[in-house]
Design an enzyme around this catalytic site. Sequence first.
Site, PDB file in Angstrom:
ATOM      1  N   THR A 127     -30.781 -32.781  29.057  1.00 53.13           N
ATOM      2  CA  THR A 127     -31.495 -34.096  29.022  1.00 53.13           C
ATOM      3  C   THR A 127     -30.788 -35.195  28.828  1.00 53.13           C
ATOM      4  O   THR A 127     -29.367 -35.193  28.306  1.00 53.13           O
ATOM      5  CB  THR A 127     -32.651 -33.936  28.095  1.00 53.13           C
ATOM      6  OG1 THR A 127     -32.814 -35.355  27.412  1.00 53.13           O
ATOM      7  CG2 THR A 127     -31.819 -33.517  26.463  1.00 53.13           C
ATOM      8  N   TYR A 151     -33.231 -33.176  17.919  1.00 53.08           N
ATOM      9  CA  TYR A 151     -33.735 -32.603  19.417  1.00 53.08           C
ATOM     10  C   TYR A 151     -32.548 -32.782  20.432  1.00 53.08           C
ATOM     11  O   TYR A 151     -32.164 -31.552  20.946  1.00 53.08           O
ATOM     12  CB  TYR A 151     -34.814 -33.560  19.873  1.00 53.08           C
ATOM     13  CG  TYR A 151     -34.956 -33.368  21.420  1.00 53.08           C
ATOM     14  CD1 TYR A 151     -35.753 -32.322  21.883  1.00 53.08           C
ATOM     15  CD2 TYR A 151     -34.500 -34.079  22.644  1.00 53.08           C
ATOM     16  CE1 TYR A 151     -35.780 -32.024  23.251  1.00 53.08           C
ATOM     17  CE2 TYR A 151     -34.612 -33.974  23.708  1.00 53.08           C
ATOM     18  CZ  TYR A 151     -35.567 -33.077  24.155  1.00 53.08           C
ATOM     19  OH  TYR A 151     -35.519 -32.462  25.520  1.00 53.08           O
ATOM     20  N   LYS A 155     -30.254 -29.679  21.934  1.00 52.60           N
ATOM     21  CA  LYS A 155     -30.134 -29.556  23.463  1.00 52.60           C
ATOM     22  C   LYS A 155     -28.585 -29.570  23.877  1.00 52.60           C
ATOM     23  O   LYS A 155     -28.164 -28.790  24.850  1.00 52.60           O
ATOM     24  CB  LYS A 155     -30.896 -30.894  24.013  1.00 52.60           C
ATOM     25  CG  LYS A 155     -32.465 -30.606  24.021  1.00 52.60           C
ATOM     26  CD  LYS A 155     -32.704 -29.601  25.282  1.00 52.60           C
ATOM     27  CE  LYS A 155     -34.395 -29.696  25.336  1.00 52.60           C
ATOM     28  NZ  LYS A 155     -34.576 -28.677  26.610  1.00 52.60           N
TER      29      LYS A 155
HETATM   30  P1  NAP Z   1     -43.697 -30.418  27.555  1.00 50.89           P
HETATM   31  O1  NAP Z   1     -44.864 -30.923  28.408  1.00 50.89           O
HETATM   32  O2  NAP Z   1     -43.451 -30.903  26.001  1.00 50.89           O
HETATM   33  O3  NAP Z   1     -43.596 -28.737  27.596  1.00 50.89           O
HETATM   34  C1  NAP Z   1     -42.811 -27.978  26.672  1.00 50.89           C
HETATM   35  C2  NAP Z   1     -43.434 -26.448  27.249  1.00 50.89           C
HETATM   36  O4  NAP Z   1     -42.558 -25.886  26.189  1.00 50.89           O
HETATM   37  C3  NAP Z   1     -44.773 -26.285  26.943  1.00 50.89           C
HETATM   38  O5  NAP Z   1     -45.131 -25.274  28.058  1.00 50.89           O
HETATM   39  C4  NAP Z   1     -44.788 -25.540  25.705  1.00 50.89           C
HETATM   40  O6  NAP Z   1     -45.895 -24.532  25.284  1.00 50.89           O
HETATM   41  C5  NAP Z   1     -43.594 -25.162  25.815  1.00 50.89           C
HETATM   42  N1  NAP Z   1     -42.868 -24.131  24.302  1.00 50.89           N
HETATM   43  C6  NAP Z   1     -42.553 -25.074  23.267  1.00 50.89           C
HETATM   44  N2  NAP Z   1     -42.173 -24.396  22.199  1.00 50.89           N
HETATM   45  C7  NAP Z   1     -42.254 -23.116  22.827  1.00 50.89           C
HETATM   46  C8  NAP Z   1     -41.822 -21.847  22.001  1.00 50.89           C
HETATM   47  N3  NAP Z   1     -41.378 -21.530  20.919  1.00 50.89           N
HETATM   48  N4  NAP Z   1     -42.016 -20.585  22.938  1.00 50.89           N
HETATM   49  C9  NAP Z   1     -42.372 -20.845  24.165  1.00 50.89           C
HETATM   50  N5  NAP Z   1     -42.559 -21.888  24.782  1.00 50.89           N
HETATM   51  C10 NAP Z   1     -42.669 -22.971  24.064  1.00 50.89           C
HETATM   52  O7  NAP Z   1     -42.303 -30.819  28.149  1.00 50.89           O
HETATM   53  P2  NAP Z   1     -41.806 -31.303  29.480  1.00 50.89           P
HETATM   54  O8  NAP Z   1     -41.958 -32.697  29.550  1.00 50.89           O
HETATM   55  O9  NAP Z   1     -42.532 -30.592  30.431  1.00 50.89           O
HETATM   56  O10 NAP Z   1     -40.284 -30.809  29.609  1.00 50.89           O
HETATM   57  C11 NAP Z   1     -40.018 -29.729  29.952  1.00 50.89           C
HETATM   58  C12 NAP Z   1     -38.380 -29.624  29.590  1.00 50.89           C
HETATM   59  O11 NAP Z   1     -37.647 -30.262  30.013  1.00 50.89           O
HETATM   60  C13 NAP Z   1     -38.224 -29.413  28.153  1.00 50.89           C
HETATM   61  O12 NAP Z   1     -37.269 -28.478  27.768  1.00 50.89           O
HETATM   62  C14 NAP Z   1     -37.727 -31.014  27.905  1.00 50.89           C
HETATM   63  O13 NAP Z   1     -37.207 -30.672  26.540  1.00 50.89           O
HETATM   64  C15 NAP Z   1     -36.987 -31.222  29.016  1.00 50.89           C
HETATM   65  N6  NAP Z   1     -36.823 -32.733  29.337  1.00 50.89           N
HETATM   66  C16 NAP Z   1     -37.896 -33.341  29.591  1.00 50.89           C
HETATM   67  C17 NAP Z   1     -37.623 -34.566  30.010  1.00 50.89           C
HETATM   68  C18 NAP Z   1     -38.938 -35.322  30.332  1.00 50.89           C
HETATM   69  O14 NAP Z   1     -38.768 -36.672  30.438  1.00 50.89           O
HETATM   70  N7  NAP Z   1     -40.105 -34.897  30.541  1.00 50.89           N
HETATM   71  C19 NAP Z   1     -36.476 -35.091  30.356  1.00 50.89           C
HETATM   72  C20 NAP Z   1     -35.411 -34.203  30.004  1.00 50.89           C
HETATM   73  C21 NAP Z   1     -35.556 -32.727  29.649  1.00 50.89           C
HETATM   74  P3  NAP Z   1     -47.362 -25.053  24.720  1.00 50.89           P
HETATM   75  O15 NAP Z   1     -48.294 -25.602  25.892  1.00 50.89           O
HETATM   76  O16 NAP Z   1     -47.785 -23.599  24.186  1.00 50.89           O
HETATM   77  O17 NAP Z   1     -46.960 -26.019  23.496  1.00 50.89           O
HETATM   78  N1  GDD Z   2     -43.482 -41.710  21.722  1.00 47.76           N
HETATM   79  C1  GDD Z   2     -43.087 -42.948  21.351  1.00 47.76           C
HETATM   80  N2  GDD Z   2     -44.406 -43.512  20.797  1.00 47.76           N
HETATM   81  N3  GDD Z   2     -42.091 -43.612  21.717  1.00 47.76           N
HETATM   82  C2  GDD Z   2     -42.066 -45.035  21.715  1.00 47.76           C
HETATM   83  C3  GDD Z   2     -43.263 -45.690  20.949  1.00 47.76           C
HETATM   84  C4  GDD Z   2     -44.297 -44.945  20.593  1.00 47.76           C
HETATM   85  O1  GDD Z   2     -45.232 -45.491  19.939  1.00 47.76           O
HETATM   86  N4  GDD Z   2     -42.869 -47.023  20.764  1.00 47.76           N
HETATM   87  C5  GDD Z   2     -41.758 -47.209  21.481  1.00 47.76           C
HETATM   88  N5  GDD Z   2     -40.977 -45.940  21.609  1.00 47.76           N
HETATM   89  C6  GDD Z   2     -39.811 -45.691  22.253  1.00 47.76           C
HETATM   90  C7  GDD Z   2     -38.841 -44.667  21.640  1.00 47.76           C
HETATM   91  O2  GDD Z   2     -38.461 -45.213  20.437  1.00 47.76           O
HETATM   92  C8  GDD Z   2     -38.063 -44.367  22.512  1.00 47.76           C
HETATM   93  O3  GDD Z   2     -37.063 -45.152  22.405  1.00 47.76           O
HETATM   94  C9  GDD Z   2     -38.699 -44.466  24.025  1.00 47.76           C
HETATM   95  O4  GDD Z   2     -39.889 -45.423  23.632  1.00 47.76           O
HETATM   96  C10 GDD Z   2     -39.126 -43.287  24.643  1.00 47.76           C
HETATM   97  O5  GDD Z   2     -39.977 -42.378  23.693  1.00 47.76           O
HETATM   98  P1  GDD Z   2     -40.420 -41.114  24.481  1.00 47.76           P
HETATM   99  O6  GDD Z   2     -41.611 -41.417  25.355  1.00 47.76           O
HETATM  100  O7  GDD Z   2     -41.100 -40.667  23.140  1.00 47.76           O
HETATM  101  O8  GDD Z   2     -39.545 -40.464  24.985  1.00 47.76           O
HETATM  102  P2  GDD Z   2     -38.092 -40.080  24.707  1.00 47.76           P
HETATM  103  O9  GDD Z   2     -37.214 -40.716  25.606  1.00 47.76           O
HETATM  104  O10 GDD Z   2     -37.682 -40.261  23.169  1.00 47.76           O
HETATM  105  O11 GDD Z   2     -37.857 -38.333  25.131  1.00 47.76           O
HETATM  106  C11 GDD Z   2     -38.283 -37.970  26.378  1.00 47.76           C
HETATM  107  O12 GDD Z   2     -37.469 -38.197  27.153  1.00 47.76           O
HETATM  108  C12 GDD Z   2     -36.171 -37.211  26.963  1.00 47.76           C
HETATM  109  C13 GDD Z   2     -35.315 -37.675  28.121  1.00 47.76           C
HETATM  110  O13 GDD Z   2     -34.445 -38.627  28.105  1.00 47.76           O
HETATM  111  C14 GDD Z   2     -38.827 -36.499  26.063  1.00 47.76           C
HETATM  112  O14 GDD Z   2     -39.359 -36.133  27.343  1.00 47.76           O
HETATM  113  C15 GDD Z   2     -37.582 -35.608  25.901  1.00 47.76           C
HETATM  114  O15 GDD Z   2     -37.862 -34.117  25.719  1.00 47.76           O
HETATM  115  C16 GDD Z   2     -36.590 -35.680  27.072  1.00 47.76           C
HETATM  116  O16 GDD Z   2     -35.364 -35.235  26.878  1.00 47.76           O
END
Ligand code: NAP
Ligand code: GDD
Length: 373
Positions: A127, A151, A155
């Site tokens: 990430t 987190y 990671k």
């Molecule tokens: P998400 O929607 O929160 O999905 C997380 C998944 O992990 C869900 O299927 C959840 O299952 C499963 N999980 C959580 N804890 C678990 C455990 N203990 N054992 C087995 N499964 C578990 O996340 P996402 O946005 O799809 O992201 C996918 C991956 O990419 C994550 O590793 C995240 O950290 C990483 N990532 C995401 C972003 C982003 O912007 N989306 C960016 C960079 C990296 P349940 O449905 O049962 O909760």
């Molecule tokens: N969630 C949330 N809720 N974030 C807020 C809010 C709020 O009400 N208001 C402002 N923010 C700001 C957070 O402080 C952060 O700086 C930014 O919005 C993005 O927050 P999130 O959408 O929660 O995402 P993230 O960037 O912290 O994390 C996501 O992206 C990562 C990759 O950079 C997640 O998907 C992580 O799993 C992933 O690794």
Amino acid sequence: MKRALITGVTGQDGSYLAEFLIGKGYDVHGVIRRSSVDYRERIAHLEGHEHFHLHYGDMSDTLSMVQTVRAVQPHEIYNLAAQSHVQVSFDAPEYTANVDATGVLRILEAVRQCGLEKQCRIYQASTSELYGRVEQVPQNENTPFHPYSPYAVAKLYGYWIVKEYREAYGMFCSNGILFNHESERRGETFVTRKITLAAARISQGHQEKLYLGNLSSLRDWGYAKDYVECMWLILQYNEPDDFVIATGQQHSVRDFCQLAFHHAGIELEWRGQGPDEKGVCIAVNSSLPSAINLIGKTLVEVSPDFYRPTDVVNLLGDPTKAQQLLGWNPEKTSFEKLVELMVESDMAKVASDHAAAKVRCNLAEYLEKGIVK
Ligand code: NAP
Ligand code: GDD
């Protein structure tokens, strides 16, 4: 037929990746956690497909990981499972480490214990949070890491243990350093989805106000559907490597909010600074119901409840390596299109949820009055 194992298949990315891989002709296996409810919204449409199979397991349980890997004998593993919410990781740091750090080790060891280290390629969901308190803008594969939340620290272990197994055992394991990616399926507590849902609800008269934290935080937001393709491309590359996946464009939370409300028919003006900043409605689209009088109202406010002890505020990725080596196109879905897609989907969802609730309400009233039995 190639077999792929996806951990986190019920998540945003896992569900899109499963669809993508089935489309590519894979036999797809997903890991799910046992839960008291049996409805998995994001993959419900795939359940029953002849090339889609589910296995119970948990990233915190070594035995279930070994059993699943042994049963599936995958050619590719996509390790997407994680406690993925940064703010939650401050409340549950130990659990986050167990799943997001040690969990990665469990997958790598399961592959080794099953003797699949030569057959199986592994993708690790790393990430942009690794860059944390950023030391360089934009960030690329050579930018130093400075993780800034429990987190991100977890990671970081995942990132390094993948590199270690690559070097120590010659395993094909790669990190995708993905910047934020969003979609209609994004979890409702991440900022983008929280905003698009609120904009839809406010414009249809079901919510008064939206409370957010840091409005000035900057992110490089892409579309999740485009990003899962890159996960696959990373594993098709001729050697294991680490890639930044990003759009190369940056916007603030405030920008996202302004555009989302615009697509919901509401124009916002920002007034005040810091914790006193507010988004005030200055105009509405004529398609909004006339009974909803929003002009002059404060629709967005800042609440310190959503501030983080340490916040990552300046993420901007440089996807040049993925463009050049993988042929990936970071411009497929623009920021404007992404916001539009998410708002459109939430406008329809809110309208249909409300219609369903109204039917339930009417039914309760009819039952009470004896109109229906
Ligand atoms: P998400 O929607 O929160 O999905 C997380 C998944 O992990 C869900 O299927 C959840 O299952 C499963 N999980 C959580 N804890 C678990 C455990 N203990 N054992 C087995 N499964 C578990 O996340 P996402 O946005 O799809 O992201 C996918 C991956 O990419 C994550 O590793 C995240 O950290 C990483 N990532 C995401 C972003 C982003 O912007 N989306 C960016 C960079 C990296 P349940 O449905 O049962 O909760
Ligand atoms: N969630 C949330 N809720 N974030 C807020 C809010 C709020 O009400 N208001 C402002 N923010 C700001 C957070 O402080 C952060 O700086 C930014 O919005 C993005 O927050 P999130 O959408 O929660 O995402 P993230 O960037 O912290 O994390 C996501 O992206 C990562 C990759 O950079 C997640 O998907 C992580 O799993 C992933 O690794």
